[in-house]
Design a protein around this motif. Structure first.
Motif, PDB file in Angstrom:
ATOM      1  N   ILE A   1       0.848  -1.188   0.000  1.00  0.00           N
ATOM      2  CA  ILE A   1       0.000   0.000   0.000  1.00  0.00           C
ATOM      3  C   ILE A   1       0.886   1.242   0.000  1.00  0.00           C
ATOM      4  N   ARG A   2       0.620   2.147  -0.930  1.00  0.00           N
ATOM      5  CA  ARG A   2       1.415   3.370  -1.047  1.00  0.00           C
ATOM      6  C   ARG A   2       1.163   4.277   0.153  1.00  0.00           C
ATOM      7  N   GLN A   3       2.244   4.678   0.836  1.00  0.00           N
ATOM      8  CA  GLN A   3       2.159   5.607   1.959  1.00  0.00           C
ATOM      9  C   GLN A   3       2.578   7.009   1.560  1.00  0.00           C
TER      10      GLN A   3
ATOM     11  N   TYR B   1      -0.244   9.689   1.868  1.00  0.00           N
ATOM     12  CA  TYR B   1      -1.522   9.060   1.535  1.00  0.00           C
ATOM     13  C   TYR B   1      -2.173   8.423   2.758  1.00  0.00           C
ATOM     14  N   HIS B   2      -3.514   8.391   2.740  1.00  0.00           N
ATOM     15  CA  HIS B   2      -4.289   7.604   3.697  1.00  0.00           C
ATOM     16  C   HIS B   2      -4.142   6.135   3.325  1.00  0.00           C
ATOM     17  N   GLY B   3      -4.496   5.243   4.236  1.00  0.00           N
ATOM     18  CA  GLY B   3      -4.490   3.813   3.946  1.00  0.00           C
ATOM     19  C   GLY B   3      -5.399   3.441   2.792  1.00  0.00           C
ATOM     20  N   SER B   4      -6.412   4.274   2.521  1.00  0.00           N
ATOM     21  CA  SER B   4      -7.346   4.030   1.421  1.00  0.00           C
ATOM     22  C   SER B   4      -6.778   4.445   0.070  1.00  0.00           C
ATOM     23  N   GLY B   5      -5.600   5.102   0.070  1.00  0.00           N
ATOM     24  CA  GLY B   5      -4.976   5.521  -1.172  1.00  0.00           C
ATOM     25  C   GLY B   5      -5.239   6.969  -1.539  1.00  0.00           C
ATOM     26  N   GLU B   6      -6.101   7.653  -0.787  1.00  0.00           N
ATOM     27  CA  GLU B   6      -6.380   9.054  -1.051  1.00  0.00           C
ATOM     28  C   GLU B   6      -5.267   9.932  -0.486  1.00  0.00           C
ATOM     29  N   GLU B   7      -5.021  11.076  -1.132  1.00  0.00           N
ATOM     30  CA  GLU B   7      -4.016  12.012  -0.641  1.00  0.00           C
ATOM     31  C   GLU B   7      -4.418  12.550   0.718  1.00  0.00           C
ATOM     32  N   ALA B   8      -3.476  12.543   1.661  1.00  0.00           N
ATOM     33  CA  ALA B   8      -3.722  13.072   3.001  1.00  0.00           C
ATOM     34  C   ALA B   8      -3.103  14.458   3.169  1.00  0.00           C
ATOM     35  N   ALA B   9      -1.882  14.650   2.642  1.00  0.00           N
ATOM     36  CA  ALA B   9      -1.177  15.920   2.800  1.00  0.00           C
ATOM     37  C   ALA B   9      -0.076  16.018   1.749  1.00  0.00           C
ATOM     38  N   VAL B  10       0.350  17.252   1.494  1.00  0.00           N
ATOM     39  CA  VAL B  10       1.436  17.508   0.550  1.00  0.00           C
ATOM     40  C   VAL B  10       2.469  18.383   1.246  1.00  0.00           C
ATOM     41  N   LEU B  11       3.731  17.998   1.138  1.00  0.00           N
ATOM     42  CA  LEU B  11       4.844  18.730   1.743  1.00  0.00           C
ATOM     43  C   LEU B  11       5.750  19.240   0.635  1.00  0.00           C
TER      44      LEU B  11
ATOM     45  N   PRO C   1       7.664   6.927   8.130  1.00  0.00           N
ATOM     46  CA  PRO C   1       6.485   6.195   7.667  1.00  0.00           C
ATOM     47  C   PRO C   1       6.203   4.931   8.470  1.00  0.00           C
ATOM     48  N   ARG C   2       7.226   4.308   9.015  1.00  0.00           N
ATOM     49  CA  ARG C   2       7.006   3.083   9.797  1.00  0.00           C
ATOM     50  C   ARG C   2       6.228   3.356  11.075  1.00  0.00           C
ATOM     51  N   GLN C   3       6.413   4.540  11.637  1.00  0.00           N
ATOM     52  CA  GLN C   3       5.679   4.916  12.841  1.00  0.00           C
ATOM     53  C   GLN C   3       4.477   5.806  12.528  1.00  0.00           C
ATOM     54  N   ASN C   4       4.264   6.114  11.227  1.00  0.00           N
ATOM     55  CA  ASN C   4       3.193   7.012  10.800  1.00  0.00           C
ATOM     56  C   ASN C   4       3.270   8.328  11.577  1.00  0.00           C
TER      57      ASN C   4
ATOM     58  N   GLY D   1       7.610  23.561  18.074  1.00  0.00           N
ATOM     59  CA  GLY D   1       7.646  22.307  17.329  1.00  0.00           C
ATOM     60  C   GLY D   1       6.293  21.640  17.401  1.00  0.00           C
ATOM     61  N   PHE D   2       6.185  20.425  16.878  1.00  0.00           N
ATOM     62  CA  PHE D   2       4.936  19.689  16.920  1.00  0.00           C
ATOM     63  C   PHE D   2       5.198  18.218  16.632  1.00  0.00           C
ATOM     64  N   THR D   3       4.223  17.382  16.945  1.00  0.00           N
ATOM     65  CA  THR D   3       4.205  15.978  16.511  1.00  0.00           C
ATOM     66  C   THR D   3       2.806  15.693  15.985  1.00  0.00           C
ATOM     67  N   SER D   4       2.721  14.757  15.043  1.00  0.00           N
ATOM     68  CA  SER D   4       1.427  14.416  14.460  1.00  0.00           C
ATOM     69  C   SER D   4       1.535  13.079  13.741  1.00  0.00           C
ATOM     70  N   ASP D   5       0.360  12.466  13.502  1.00  0.00           N
ATOM     71  CA  ASP D   5       0.330  11.349  12.577  1.00  0.00           C
ATOM     72  C   ASP D   5       0.495  11.935  11.170  1.00  0.00           C
ATOM     73  N   ALA D   6       0.807  11.102  10.201  1.00  0.00           N
ATOM     74  CA  ALA D   6       1.088  11.577   8.848  1.00  0.00           C
ATOM     75  C   ALA D   6      -0.140  12.167   8.155  1.00  0.00           C
ATOM     76  N   GLN D   7      -1.324  11.904   8.666  1.00  0.00           N
ATOM     77  CA  GLN D   7      -2.547  12.437   8.073  1.00  0.00           C
ATOM     78  C   GLN D   7      -2.972  13.760   8.722  1.00  0.00           C
TER      79      GLN D   7
END
Length: 179
Positions: A50-52, A79-89, A129-132, A153-159
Motif C-alpha cells: 500500500i502506497r504511503q 496518503y491515507h491507507g485508502s490511497g487518497e491524498e492526506a497531505a502535501v509537503l 512512515p514506519r511509525q506514521n 515544534g509539533f508531533t502528528s500522525d502523517a494524516q
C-alpha cells in the motif's frame, strides 16, 4: 598547453553566460563526492503493498555507503491507507534514508492537509512512515481556517489528524489542535 586550457575554460564560461538564463537548482554543480546524481526523481514509500508516500525531487545526490539521498526541490505526497491524498509537503532540500524510508525536509517547509484547510510551516520537519509520524523540533506555525498558532515544534500522525504543538503561543480561537 596552459594557454589552450585557459582559452577552453574562457569559451565555456562565455557560452554559459551567453544565453542570459539563470541556472536552476538542477543545473547547479552537484556535490562531487556523491556516488550518483539523478534529476527528476520519483520515489515511492509502501507498506504491505500500500502506497504511503510519493517523493518527487528535482535533484538527488546518492551516497551508496550511507544509503542516503540528499534531495533538492522536494515535493512529498502523503496518503491515507485508502490511497487518497492526506497531505502535501514542499521544501527546498531534504534527506532520505533508503534503509527505513525516514525523511528530513529542510528550508521553507510547508505541509498542507487535504482535509480541514490546515497548513504547517517550519524550517525542518521529520517523517517516519514506519511509525506514521511527522514532527518538528524547531519553531513552527500552524494555520487553520484563519486562525494562527505558533509553537516550538509539533508531533502528528502523517494524516495531520492528531497534531500536538510544543509550547504553543498565539491566537487559538477555533483551532482543534491538541496541546
Amino acid at each position: 598547453m596552459r594557454v589552450r586550457s585557459i582559452i577552453v575554460a574562457a569559451v565555456a564560461v562565455l557560452a554559459a553566460c551567453g544565453n542570459g538564463a539563470n541556472p536552476t537548482a538542477s543545473e547547479a554543480i552537484p556535490d562531487l563526492n556523491a556516488d550518483q546524481v539523478m534529476f527528476g526523481v520519483e520515489y515511492f514509500v509502501t507498506a504491505d503493498g500500500i502506497r504511503q508516500a510519493k517523493l518527487v525531487a528535482d535533484t538527488s545526490l546518492v551516497y551508496n555507503h550511507e544509503s542516503r539521498y540528499e534531495i533538492r526541490g522536494v515535493h512529498l505526497t502523503l496518503y491515507h491507507g485508502s490511497g487518497e491524498e492526506a497531505a502535501v509537503l514542499t521544501s527546498r532540500t531534504g534527506e532520505l534514508d533508503t534503509r527505513d524510508d525516514r525523511m528530513v525536509a529542510r528550508g521553507n517547509v510547508v505541509l498542507v492537509s487535504m482535509e480541514g484547510n490546515r497548513r504547517i510551516e517550519t524550517e525542518e520537519l521529520f517523517y517516519d512512515p514506519r511509525q506514521n509520524l511527522i514532527w518538528s523540533e524547531v519553531a513552527t506555525t500552524l494555520y487553520e481556517d484563519g486562525s494562527v498558532a505558533h509553537g516550538d515544534g509539533f508531533t502528528s500522525d502523517a494524516q495531520l489528524k492528531n497534531v500536538k504543538v510544543t509550547r504553543p503561543h498565539g491566537e487559538f480561537e477555533g483551532l482543534e489542535f491538541t496541546f
